[in-house]
Design a protein around this motif. Structure first.
Motif, PDB file in Angstrom:
ATOM      1  N   MET A 134      27.043  77.688  59.517  1.00  0.00           N
ATOM      2  CA  MET A 134      25.760  78.064  58.825  1.00  0.00           C
ATOM      3  C   MET A 134      24.862  76.795  58.484  1.00  0.00           C
ATOM      4  N   LEU A 135      25.192  76.280  57.036  1.00  0.00           N
ATOM      5  CA  LEU A 135      24.277  74.983  56.455  1.00  0.00           C
ATOM      6  C   LEU A 135      24.224  74.648  57.840  1.00  0.00           C
ATOM      7  N   ARG A 136      24.261  74.143  58.863  1.00  0.00           N
ATOM      8  CA  ARG A 136      24.477  72.838  59.951  1.00  0.00           C
ATOM      9  C   ARG A 136      23.217  72.502  59.941  1.00  0.00           C
ATOM     10  N   GLN A 137      21.854  73.281  60.474  1.00  0.00           N
ATOM     11  CA  GLN A 137      21.095  73.450  60.547  1.00  0.00           C
ATOM     12  C   GLN A 137      20.087  72.758  59.713  1.00  0.00           C
ATOM     13  N   THR A 138      20.437  73.705  58.240  1.00  0.00           N
ATOM     14  CA  THR A 138      18.839  73.790  57.335  1.00  0.00           C
ATOM     15  C   THR A 138      19.446  72.592  56.600  1.00  0.00           C
ATOM     16  N   SER A 139      20.650  72.185  56.259  1.00  0.00           N
ATOM     17  CA  SER A 139      20.892  70.953  55.582  1.00  0.00           C
ATOM     18  C   SER A 139      21.292  69.895  56.263  1.00  0.00           C
ATOM     19  N   PHE A 140      20.426  69.166  57.972  1.00  0.00           N
ATOM     20  CA  PHE A 140      20.107  68.686  58.630  1.00  0.00           C
ATOM     21  C   PHE A 140      19.036  68.821  58.235  1.00  0.00           C
ATOM     22  N   GLY A 141      17.980  69.507  58.045  1.00  0.00           N
ATOM     23  CA  GLY A 141      16.456  69.702  58.170  1.00  0.00           C
ATOM     24  C   GLY A 141      16.299  68.551  56.546  1.00  0.00           C
ATOM     25  N   ILE A 142      16.758  69.786  55.663  1.00  0.00           N
ATOM     26  CA  ILE A 142      16.951  69.035  54.964  1.00  0.00           C
ATOM     27  C   ILE A 142      16.490  67.963  54.043  1.00  0.00           C
ATOM     28  N   ILE A 143      17.343  66.991  54.519  1.00  0.00           N
ATOM     29  CA  ILE A 143      18.143  66.069  54.260  1.00  0.00           C
ATOM     30  C   ILE A 143      17.110  64.593  54.932  1.00  0.00           C
ATOM     31  N   PHE A 144      17.075  64.990  56.176  1.00  0.00           N
ATOM     32  CA  PHE A 144      16.327  64.544  57.335  1.00  0.00           C
ATOM     33  C   PHE A 144      14.886  64.570  56.992  1.00  0.00           C
ATOM     34  N   SER A 145      14.346  65.715  56.035  1.00  0.00           N
ATOM     35  CA  SER A 145      12.309  65.357  55.454  1.00  0.00           C
ATOM     36  C   SER A 145      12.879  64.941  54.087  1.00  0.00           C
ATOM     37  N   VAL A 146      14.159  65.223  53.687  1.00  0.00           N
ATOM     38  CA  VAL A 146      13.922  64.176  52.312  1.00  0.00           C
ATOM     39  C   VAL A 146      13.203  62.142  52.720  1.00  0.00           C
ATOM     40  N   ALA A 147      13.762  61.769  54.298  1.00  0.00           N
ATOM     41  CA  ALA A 147      14.164  60.674  54.384  1.00  0.00           C
ATOM     42  C   ALA A 147      12.938  60.545  54.930  1.00  0.00           C
ATOM     43  N   ILE A 148      12.306  61.044  55.990  1.00  0.00           N
ATOM     44  CA  ILE A 148      11.078  61.424  56.255  1.00  0.00           C
ATOM     45  C   ILE A 148       9.181  61.470  55.380  1.00  0.00           C
ATOM     46  N   SER A 149      10.090  62.461  54.197  1.00  0.00           N
ATOM     47  CA  SER A 149       8.634  62.215  53.211  1.00  0.00           C
ATOM     48  C   SER A 149       8.991  61.163  52.311  1.00  0.00           C
ATOM     49  N   SER A 150      10.080  60.383  52.231  1.00  0.00           N
ATOM     50  CA  SER A 150      10.021  59.446  51.492  1.00  0.00           C
ATOM     51  C   SER A 150       9.148  58.061  52.366  1.00  0.00           C
ATOM     52  N   ILE A 151       9.674  57.568  53.865  1.00  0.00           N
ATOM     53  CA  ILE A 151       8.948  56.963  54.053  1.00  0.00           C
ATOM     54  C   ILE A 151       7.364  57.328  54.302  1.00  0.00           C
ATOM     55  N   LEU A 152       6.716  58.532  53.946  1.00  0.00           N
ATOM     56  CA  LEU A 152       5.878  58.893  54.213  1.00  0.00           C
ATOM     57  C   LEU A 152       4.980  58.577  52.723  1.00  0.00           C
ATOM     58  N   ALA A 153       5.797  58.287  51.504  1.00  0.00           N
ATOM     59  CA  ALA A 153       5.111  57.978  50.885  1.00  0.00           C
ATOM     60  C   ALA A 153       5.016  56.622  50.351  1.00  0.00           C
ATOM     61  N   LYS A 154       6.576  56.228  51.093  1.00  0.00           N
ATOM     62  CA  LYS A 154       5.994  54.076  51.099  1.00  0.00           C
ATOM     63  C   LYS A 154       4.209  54.232  51.839  1.00  0.00           C
ATOM     64  N   THR A 155       4.514  55.073  52.873  1.00  0.00           N
ATOM     65  CA  THR A 155       3.524  54.617  53.998  1.00  0.00           C
ATOM     66  C   THR A 155       1.586  54.615  52.732  1.00  0.00           C
ATOM     67  N   ILE A 156       2.352  56.133  52.089  1.00  0.00           N
ATOM     68  CA  ILE A 156       0.652  56.310  51.566  1.00  0.00           C
ATOM     69  C   ILE A 156       0.483  55.302  50.450  1.00  0.00           C
ATOM     70  N   MET A 157       1.548  54.613  49.634  1.00  0.00           N
ATOM     71  CA  MET A 157       1.334  53.512  48.394  1.00  0.00           C
ATOM     72  C   MET A 157       0.968  52.450  49.029  1.00  0.00           C
ATOM     73  N   VAL A 158       1.780  51.958  50.629  1.00  0.00           N
ATOM     74  CA  VAL A 158       1.383  50.717  51.144  1.00  0.00           C
ATOM     75  C   VAL A 158      -0.276  50.601  51.341  1.00  0.00           C
ATOM     76  N   TYR A 159      -0.979  51.813  52.501  1.00  0.00           N
ATOM     77  CA  TYR A 159      -2.573  52.185  51.907  1.00  0.00           C
ATOM     78  C   TYR A 159      -3.069  52.120  51.024  1.00  0.00           C
ATOM     79  N   MET A 160      -2.798  52.985  49.988  1.00  0.00           N
ATOM     80  CA  MET A 160      -3.686  53.038  48.831  1.00  0.00           C
ATOM     81  C   MET A 160      -3.523  51.641  47.790  1.00  0.00           C
ATOM     82  N   ALA A 161      -2.338  51.094  47.655  1.00  0.00           N
ATOM     83  CA  ALA A 161      -2.231  49.813  47.201  1.00  0.00           C
ATOM     84  C   ALA A 161      -3.473  48.272  48.196  1.00  0.00           C
ATOM     85  N   PHE A 162      -3.739  49.023  49.394  1.00  0.00           N
ATOM     86  CA  PHE A 162      -4.417  47.835  49.779  1.00  0.00           C
ATOM     87  C   PHE A 162      -5.787  48.019  49.169  1.00  0.00           C
TER      88      PHE A 162
END
Length: 197
Positions: free
Chosen positions: A1-29
């Motif tokens: 029952m939790l397979r899809q939701t746990s996968f979605g939450i973990i993967f969204s944490v990973a992609i949002s971390s990359i999104l945050a890093k991308t935003i910081m790279v853009y803002m830093a320059f």
């Protein structure tokens, strides 16, 4: 029952971390320009807020999905006459689509911001690596959707595992392989003298 939701939450944490890093790279320059108003926005709080907010939205989607129409195991007796296939019924196809669509939205936004930052100075710019990694993620998940919908039974799990592993390897290779290459093969490029030139 939790397979899809746990996968979605973990993967969204990973992609949002990359999104945050991308935003910081853009803002830093953008903040290095004289008189730039971007300087007041650069802090660790911005990245933490981006990761928390983007992950919280995925958690909220998952909680709504599990409370209204959760996935459940079912027996498929219609596909084959002599076999019974145990499979996971997503419950709400719309909620499952929103879970995948939200991850696609995060990857697309990260790809777009990294693409906009590709022309920034190259010495410290990781936008090219992030752009390629998000391109790999988007390509894998665009191919995943028809593949997932065309298989049944235990093959759906195999398709999902393949998509998760291949997109994770794509992210790791595109972002970290260039750094490992410089550290292990070309250590002379990892000096202050080569960065200042």
């Amino acid at each position: 029952m939790l397979r899809q939701t746990s996968f979605g939450i973990i993967f969204s944490v990973a992609i949002s971390s990359i999104l945050a890093k991308t935003i910081m790279v853009y803002m830093a320059f953008k903040a290095t320009k004289p008189g730039s108003s971007w300087r007041k926005f650069i802090s660790v709080k911005i990245t933490n807020c981006v990761v928390f907010f983007c992950s919280f939205l995925q958690v909220l989607l998952s909680v709504i999905w599990l409370s209204t129409s959760p996935p459940f195991p079912e027996m498929n007796t219609h596909l084959y006459q002599d076999k019974i296939i145990f499979q996971c019924n997503e419950g709400s196809v719309m909620a499952f689509s929103m879970l995948l669509g939200y991850m696609g939205l995060l990857a697309s936004i990260s790809f777009l911001i990294a693409f906009l930052a590709r022309n920034l100075p190259e010495r410290f710019n990781e936008a090219n690596n992030i752009t390629f990694s998000m391109l790999v993620v988007c390509s894998v998940w665009v191919a995943f959707i028809p593949a997932y919908l065309s298989v049944t039974g235990k093959n759906t799990v195999f398709v999902e595992i393949f998509a998760v592993i291949s997109s994770s390897v794509g992210i790791l290779c595109c972002i970290f392989f260039p750094k490992c290459y410089i550290i292990l093969v070309r250590p002379e490029l990892n000096s202050k003298r080569s960065l200042v030139r």
